[in-house]
Design an enzyme around this catalytic site. Structure first.
Site, PDB file in Angstrom:
ATOM      1  N   HIS A  44       0.827  -1.210   0.000  1.00  0.00           N
ATOM      2  CA  HIS A  44       0.000   0.000   0.000  1.00  0.00           C
ATOM      3  C   HIS A  44       0.860   1.259   0.000  1.00  0.00           C
ATOM      4  CE1 HIS A  44      -2.324  -3.317   1.725  1.00  0.00           C
ATOM      5  NE2 HIS A  44      -3.416  -2.705   1.332  1.00  0.00           N
ATOM      6  N   HIS A  88      -1.763  -1.056   7.278  1.00  0.00           N
ATOM      7  CA  HIS A  88      -1.353  -1.261   5.888  1.00  0.00           C
ATOM      8  C   HIS A  88      -0.255  -0.282   5.477  1.00  0.00           C
ATOM      9  CE1 HIS A  88      -4.738   1.451   6.095  1.00  0.00           C
ATOM     10  NE2 HIS A  88      -4.593   1.849   4.866  1.00  0.00           N
ATOM     11  N   SER A 142      -6.128  -5.171  10.949  1.00  0.00           N
ATOM     12  CA  SER A 142      -7.576  -5.077  11.057  1.00  0.00           C
ATOM     13  C   SER A 142      -7.816  -3.701  11.661  1.00  0.00           C
ATOM     14  CB  SER A 142      -8.137  -6.183  11.947  1.00  0.00           C
ATOM     15  OG  SER A 142      -9.540  -6.058  12.013  1.00  0.00           O
ATOM     16  N   GLY A 185     -10.200   6.577   7.324  1.00  0.00           N
ATOM     17  CA  GLY A 185     -11.176   5.534   7.019  1.00  0.00           C
ATOM     18  C   GLY A 185     -11.535   4.713   8.242  1.00  0.00           C
ATOM     19  N   LEU A 217      -9.318   9.186   1.167  1.00  0.00           N
ATOM     20  CA  LEU A 217      -9.706   8.065   0.310  1.00  0.00           C
ATOM     21  C   LEU A 217      -9.620   6.743   1.059  1.00  0.00           C
ATOM     22  CD1 LEU A 217      -7.868   9.133  -2.959  1.00  0.00           C
ATOM     23  CD2 LEU A 217     -10.325   9.264  -2.496  1.00  0.00           C
ATOM     24  N   HIS A 260      -5.597   2.385  -4.027  1.00  0.00           N
ATOM     25  CA  HIS A 260      -5.405   1.754  -2.720  1.00  0.00           C
ATOM     26  C   HIS A 260      -4.802   0.365  -2.894  1.00  0.00           C
ATOM     27  CE1 HIS A 260      -6.343   0.957   1.562  1.00  0.00           C
ATOM     28  NE2 HIS A 260      -6.424  -0.296   1.137  1.00  0.00           N
ATOM     29  N   GLU A 294     -16.621  -3.973  24.771  1.00  0.00           N
ATOM     30  CA  GLU A 294     -15.751  -5.135  24.873  1.00  0.00           C
ATOM     31  C   GLU A 294     -14.550  -5.058  23.932  1.00  0.00           C
ATOM     32  OE1 GLU A 294     -19.030  -5.168  24.467  1.00  0.00           O
ATOM     33  OE2 GLU A 294     -19.767  -5.927  26.382  1.00  0.00           O
ATOM     34  N   ASP A 353     -32.515 -16.333  31.152  1.00  0.00           N
ATOM     35  CA  ASP A 353     -32.045 -15.078  30.555  1.00  0.00           C
ATOM     36  C   ASP A 353     -32.005 -15.150  29.028  1.00  0.00           C
ATOM     37  OD1 ASP A 353     -31.639 -12.960  32.402  1.00  0.00           O
ATOM     38  OD2 ASP A 353     -30.038 -14.118  33.332  1.00  0.00           O
ATOM     39  N   ARG A 396     -22.015 -19.999  35.974  1.00  0.00           N
ATOM     40  CA  ARG A 396     -22.775 -19.189  36.911  1.00  0.00           C
ATOM     41  C   ARG A 396     -23.161 -19.938  38.192  1.00  0.00           C
ATOM     42  NH1 ARG A 396     -28.169 -17.813  38.131  1.00  0.00           N
ATOM     43  NH2 ARG A 396     -28.438 -15.600  38.583  1.00  0.00           N
TER      44      ARG A 396
END
Lengths: 474, 474
Positions: B29, B69, B116, B147, B178, B251, B356, B413, B463
């Site tokens: 990239h 990247h 990621s 992005g 971009l 890209h 989380e 639940d 539990r």
């Protein structure tokens, strides 16, 4: 102002139902129902236009309970509207009852299972988009808690709603200040929440969430500025019962029998009001029906072809014969080849940018309104939406998910880009069909089969061109 | 202003390296490296204080490349700093090279694998927290793309950084307008991004990301208002090469050999500057060492005990003998029983609220700085962080993850709260140890073993109270 008084009475009835239901069930979340009771009364019996005879009437305003642990309140509202017999409310959380501890579509008015927080707004975005596609005047309302506004997905959804200018979407946030184990980040600093929604392109208004007239006024104004609207309602968890009101340590705890008796001494008896008379019917609206099919002309593949390319070609062909098919992308459409569909059908294509959680939620909302969304990104990045995908399964959602670039064939890009965990993720998802076509011909067949199947489907595709194994049309 | 000129020269060298590396590799990239080259030059050779001899020097400012990247740019910067031999840069993306297409800790200066998108800021939050715990004057810098600001996790991290008042955290956003397949949501509307960061409690400043003096000034001011700071840098993707600059469709595409030649005609030769001379060493700082152990007194369980309760007890005991152990919670500490640790060690306990993804990222950042984070929530809600957990594995992160309320034993639940998919999620994660203790005694042993093991561990708890199976101390 008879109407205001009546709505107050309805809210009190919702509180009484919620308290009794959870005490009888021996578990559940009464305090979070009490904080939102006035809001629910104003929504279901004040602002919303809906046909209690038909959950799938396209004229209906839609409602999503993002704070799913307030399920008893939702069931109580449907009971007050005459949809659920009042006596069934006490079956809450029984294995034989459709009135689950968190909403699922076992109860037919529920179109998205909730209970994993922060997901409802995305579903609402999808529903509001669908209403716009339908050219319907109906609106979508989502009830959130303040605690779940810590979930990033809420802001992905906020982004998307503003980007798509969904003035028909209203988020009501029940800001009751208390999470499960601690006060929320902003507690009763509603201005902080308002700044966030405004910065994300929304109209935002702060109100007292226990004042029926204020709630009604805010809901009436919503959308008039041409933007999605956040109604930020200051409330007290456990409102109406002095010994639990605004007190930490009462999350997810039903009252004991003697506590319930004390609570009822404070609240009084069920007020005498026929809530059903306050449901506003919508103006009739009929969605245009168009011819649709799942059969499309197959390609006569001869040369080595990537299954992801065959997916893109097939989706385009499917789109030509089926106007219910829509596409949702996470800014990789030139890699998944969803771009072919995007170019041909811009009105049915939704760029969700790099926000996979919201992408899946939007797909669920579109599917809940009868569309057939094909959602695609790199298989690796679908792990970002694992929680949303499992909730889609509990929602019995008709989404079709495509994960591209599976396996190690993308080599030099490294493990972060490789779809290695996707099969382990999708196979245990209840009811999800998993398809892994071996060549371009079968990819095309899989797209057709996925579209025709009623339910969740996962289809995985590869990056490199691979040989053709099957004869055309097989 | 020799320094400004030198930094410009260094930026040009980074551009030339990035272009050449990706062309030789045949993938990668380059355009996203070019947009951030001036920023990288100013960070590594202007603002940051770091000891190029030791990536684990506690005096170091930390750097996280969230826009993974742009890895070639990172490798180029380390090469200019004298850490990587310049000639090794051309091994980019070879299977034998540590210089992967997206950063991983195969290269020892990388403390969190990225690629990621949207995950780096959370890791930075954890590192900045660790620096504060260490009482270190060092800072943490995170380089993001515009992005990836669509990812909700970025806003979870922004929330957390503001809540914890991390003035030692600086996010630089390379706003190159971009994405991969389309322009980003806000393109060059940097004011929109600034509004968001400010609404989330940050200081935010908008600058020209190609003006070295502006970048330096912004970095110098960062944190002075007592808040985490976002430096929003307006840049052009492909900056410096006319035929790719600010153009969609480039890209992830390396230049071909002839294109590279044309690019070098525009950019010129490698400017003559010894970048190593511009690295600022930090003032020496030594972290206080305290006695620590993984052995703690075991409990003599006799009665039926929930494994989640035994987990909570064990974590508390471990905390007493090991000051590196910290706890991170997703607003369910009274259910996972992490609250025992929170009450005993508030300074080492971090309430991450219902977010989380960020919770796991913060844990990764703490672990990268030598802490041993125990991260707990309902197992069901760990699916929300699946992508972060797999990246933690590629980061070789020393996080310990506890998922409670597994299986169907929480019955009423409903499925949204049940940990049903967690084993399928964790078992394929490379190198992750999965522990499922059968009783309270083994739960305690598992906590001790998890802490002592160097690497990622998942521990699942139930539990209900369950019988004791093993004799105490076994």
């Amino acid at each position: 102002m008879a109407r205001i008084d009546d709505l107050r009475k309805i809210a009190t009835r919702l509180r009484i139902h919620s308290l009794r239901m959870t005490t009888v069930a021996g578990s559940g979340h009464p305090t979070t129902c009490l904080s939102a009771a006035d809001i629910a009364a104003c929504l279901f019996f004040g602002e919303m236009r809906w046909n209690t005879k038909d959950p799938f009437d396209p004229a209906n305003d839609e409602f999503v309970l993002s704070k799913g642990h307030a399920a008893p309140l939702l069931w109580a509202a449907y009971a007050e509207a005459g949809i659920i017999p009042l006596e069934h409310l006490l079956d809450l959380r029984k294995i034989s009852s459709d009135l689950e501890g968190h909403p699922t579509p076992r109860m037919k008015w529920v179109k998205a299972a909730t209970g994993s927080l922060g997901q409802g707004l995305s579903v609402g975005v999808g529903m509001a988009l669908a209403q716009r596609l339908d050219k319907s005047p109906a609106r979508t309302f989502v009830l959130l808690g303040d605690g779940e506004c810590a979930e990033g997905q809420v802001w992905e959804a906020a982004n998307a709603a503003a980007y798509w200018k969904l003035r028909n979407l209203v988020a009501v946030v029940d800001v009751n200040r208390l999470g499960q184990s601690d006060p929320t980040m902003h507690q009763h600093d509603l201005a902080a929440l308002a700044r966030k929604f405004r910065a994300f392109g929304w109209d935002a208004v702060v109100i007292d969430g226990h004042k029926v007239d204020r709630i009604l006024a805010a809901l009436k104004e919503a959308g008039k500025k041409g933007k999605p609207t956040a109604v930020l309602a200051r409330t007290l968890k456990g409102k109406g019962v002095s010994f639990i009101e605004d007190k930490n340590g009462w999350h997810g705890k039903p009252l004991k029998a003697d506590e319930l008796a004390r609570a009822f001494e404070e609240i009084g008896c069920l007020p005498d009001v026929d809530s059903r008379k306050f449901v506003h019917k919508p103006k009739p609206f009929h969605k245009k029906k168009a011819a649709s099919s799942f059969d499309f002309p197959r390609t006569n593949y001869k040369e080595k072809t990537a299954t992801r390319l065959a997916y893109g070609n097939a989706l385009l062909s499917l789109g030509r014969v089926n106007p219910s098919v829509v596409a949702v992308d996470g800014d990789v459409k030139n890699s998944t080849y969803a771009d072919k569909f995007f170019e041909a059908f811009p009105g049915r294509s939704f760029q969700s940018f790099i926000a996979e959680q919201n992408m899946v939620g939007v797909g669920m909302g579109l599917a809940a309104k009868g569309y057939i969304p094909f959602i695609a990104t790199f298989a690796a990045f679908l792990t970002r939406a694992h929680d949303q995908l499992r909730m889609a399964a509990y929602s019995l959602s008709n989404i079709k998910v495509c994960g591209s670039h599976v396996g190690v064939s993308i080599g030099e890009d490294g493990p972060s880009q490789m779809g290695l965990e996707d099969l382990a993720m999708f196979r245990p998802i209840p009811g999800c069909v998993v398809l892994y076509p071996g060549d371009a011909v079968s990819s095309e067949a899989c797209v057709a089969a996925a579209a025709a199947h009623r339910g969740m489907v996962y289809l995985r595709t590869s990056r490199p061109a691979t040989p053709i194994l099957y004869p055309a049309g097989e």
